[in-house]
Design a protein around this motif. Structure first.
Motif, short mmCIF file in Angstrom:
data_model
loop_
_atom_site.label_atom_id
_atom_site.label_comp_id
_atom_site.label_asym_id
_atom_site.label_seq_id
_atom_site.Cartn_x
_atom_site.Cartn_y
_atom_site.Cartn_z
N SER A 61 12.21 -6.51 -4.99
CA SER A 61 11.30 -6.41 -6.13
C SER A 61 9.89 -6.07 -5.68
CB SER A 61 11.30 -7.70 -6.95
OG SER A 61 12.52 -7.84 -7.64
N ALA A 62 9.46 -6.63 -4.57
CA ALA A 62 8.12 -6.32 -4.04
C ALA A 62 8.05 -4.84 -3.64
CB ALA A 62 7.80 -7.22 -2.85
N GLU A 63 9.11 -4.34 -3.02
CA GLU A 63 9.16 -2.92 -2.65
C GLU A 63 9.17 -2.02 -3.89
OE1 GLU A 63 9.34 0.69 -0.86
OE2 GLU A 63 8.81 -1.20 0.08
N HIS A 64 9.92 -2.42 -4.90
CA HIS A 64 9.96 -1.65 -6.15
C HIS A 64 8.57 -1.59 -6.78
CE1 HIS A 64 14.57 -2.00 -6.96
NE2 HIS A 64 14.29 -1.45 -5.79
N ARG A 65 7.88 -2.72 -6.78
CA ARG A 65 6.51 -2.75 -7.33
C ARG A 65 5.62 -1.77 -6.60
NH1 ARG A 65 5.92 -7.99 -6.44
NH2 ARG A 65 3.95 -7.65 -5.39
N SER A 66 5.73 -1.75 -5.30
CA SER A 66 4.91 -0.86 -4.49
C SER A 66 5.19 0.61 -4.83
CB SER A 66 5.19 -1.13 -3.00
OG SER A 66 4.48 -0.25 -2.20
N ARG A 67 6.45 0.96 -4.99
CA ARG A 67 6.81 2.35 -5.34
C ARG A 67 6.30 2.71 -6.73
NH1 ARG A 67 13.11 2.63 -4.09
NH2 ARG A 67 13.08 1.01 -2.52
N LEU A 68 6.41 1.79 -7.66
CA LEU A 68 5.92 2.05 -9.02
C LEU A 68 4.40 2.20 -9.02
CD1 LEU A 68 8.18 -0.43 -11.01
CD2 LEU A 68 8.27 2.07 -11.12
N GLU A 69 3.71 1.36 -8.26
CA GLU A 69 2.25 1.45 -8.18
C GLU A 69 1.82 2.80 -7.62
OE1 GLU A 69 1.43 -2.03 -5.83
OE2 GLU A 69 1.45 -3.35 -7.59
N ALA A 70 2.57 3.32 -6.64
CA ALA A 70 2.26 4.63 -6.07
C ALA A 70 2.42 5.73 -7.12
CB ALA A 70 3.14 4.91 -4.86
N LEU A 71 3.44 5.62 -7.96
CA LEU A 71 3.63 6.60 -9.04
C LEU A 71 2.48 6.54 -10.05
CD1 LEU A 71 7.47 6.19 -9.71
CD2 LEU A 71 6.33 8.13 -8.57
N VAL A 72 2.08 5.34 -10.42
CA VAL A 72 0.97 5.17 -11.37
C VAL A 72 -0.30 5.78 -10.80
CG1 VAL A 72 -0.52 3.48 -12.53
CG2 VAL A 72 1.95 3.14 -12.51
N ASP A 73 -0.54 5.57 -9.52
CA ASP A 73 -1.74 6.11 -8.87
C ASP A 73 -1.80 7.63 -8.93
OD1 ASP A 73 -2.61 3.56 -8.28
OD2 ASP A 73 -1.97 3.63 -6.18
N GLU A 74 -0.64 8.29 -8.99
CA GLU A 74 -0.60 9.75 -9.02
C GLU A 74 -0.84 10.33 -10.42
OE1 GLU A 74 2.56 11.80 -6.92
OE2 GLU A 74 3.04 9.92 -5.91
N LEU A 75 -0.74 9.51 -11.43
CA LEU A 75 -0.88 10.00 -12.80
C LEU A 75 -2.35 10.18 -13.18
CD1 LEU A 75 1.82 7.82 -14.52
CD2 LEU A 75 1.89 10.30 -14.22
N ASP A 76 -2.57 11.14 -14.05
CA ASP A 76 -3.90 11.39 -14.59
C ASP A 76 -4.05 10.55 -15.85
OD1 ASP A 76 -6.41 12.44 -15.05
OD2 ASP A 76 -5.61 14.22 -16.07
N ALA A 77 -4.19 9.25 -15.65
CA ALA A 77 -4.28 8.34 -16.79
C ALA A 77 -5.08 7.11 -16.40
CB ALA A 77 -2.88 7.91 -17.23
N GLU A 78 -5.75 6.56 -17.39
CA GLU A 78 -6.47 5.31 -17.16
C GLU A 78 -5.46 4.17 -17.11
OE1 GLU A 78 -9.77 4.44 -19.70
OE2 GLU A 78 -10.30 6.56 -19.84
N SER A 79 -5.76 3.23 -16.27
CA SER A 79 -4.90 2.07 -16.14
C SER A 79 -5.04 1.19 -17.38
CB SER A 79 -5.31 1.28 -14.89
OG SER A 79 -4.47 0.20 -14.72
N VAL A 80 -3.92 0.65 -17.81
CA VAL A 80 -3.92 -0.29 -18.93
C VAL A 80 -4.23 -1.66 -18.36
CG1 VAL A 80 -2.49 -1.30 -20.75
CG2 VAL A 80 -2.23 1.11 -20.15
N PRO A 81 -5.07 -2.45 -19.01
CA PRO A 81 -5.40 -3.78 -18.49
C PRO A 81 -4.13 -4.60 -18.19
CG PRO A 81 -6.78 -3.27 -20.37
CD PRO A 81 -5.75 -2.17 -20.27
#
Length: 165
Positions: A61-81
């Protein structure tokens, strides 16, 4: 926001990926909680097998979180609180507590199945969308399909262990 909707923007995709991050965090926390309880009790050898499964699930689960965070970082979008995402996950996926299940393995199975269903629904929502994203669609889908496959493997591992016990 429902995963069943089509994903129409980077912002919406980022929000859904963040929901996945918090969902993985929830699964990790529950697995760790159960793992610690087993280690603290130090009971039979069968508990060693369950403890190993929970420890691996927590790490996954920790590894999955890390992969998802990397995908979010690549998006042109503001982070949701984070608090907003956390409340959505709690409302949708966190209604049950570890003590609501008959046993540790049932709780772990529920977490694995929930994560699998989340990724399955997210993949379907992306595939049904005609939107363009700032991240390569095929790479995104490959990443999510890998996560879904790993969750399916987790479901199988838990059910195999349940059958042996």
């Amino acid at each position: 926001m429902s995963v069943g909707e089509r994903v129409s923007s980077d912002h919406q995709l980022a929000r859904l990926l963040q929901i996945g991050i918090v969902l993985e965090e929830l699964v990790e926390a529950r697995a760790y909680h159960h793992y610690q309880a087993i280690v603290d009790e130090g009971e039979a050898a069968i508990d060693d097998e369950v403890a190993a499964l929970l420890e691996a699930a927590s790490e996954e689960s920790a590894e999955h979180r890390s992969r998802l965070e990397a995908l979010v970082d690549e998006l042109d979008a503001e982070s949701v609180p984070f608090a907003e995402i956390e409340s959505l996950v709690e409302e949708t996926y966190g209604r049950t507590r570890p003590e609501d299940f008959d046993g540790v393995l049932y709780d772990q199975l529920a977490g694995e199945e929930t994560a699998y269903k989340f990724y399955d629904d997210l993949i379907e929502a992306i595939e049904s969308s005609e939107a363009s994203f700032s991240i390569d669609r095929e790479r995104l889908l490959d990443a999510l399909e890998t996560l879904r496959e790993e969750e399916a493997d987790g479901v199988e591992e838990v059910t195999d262990l349940m059958e042996r016990l």
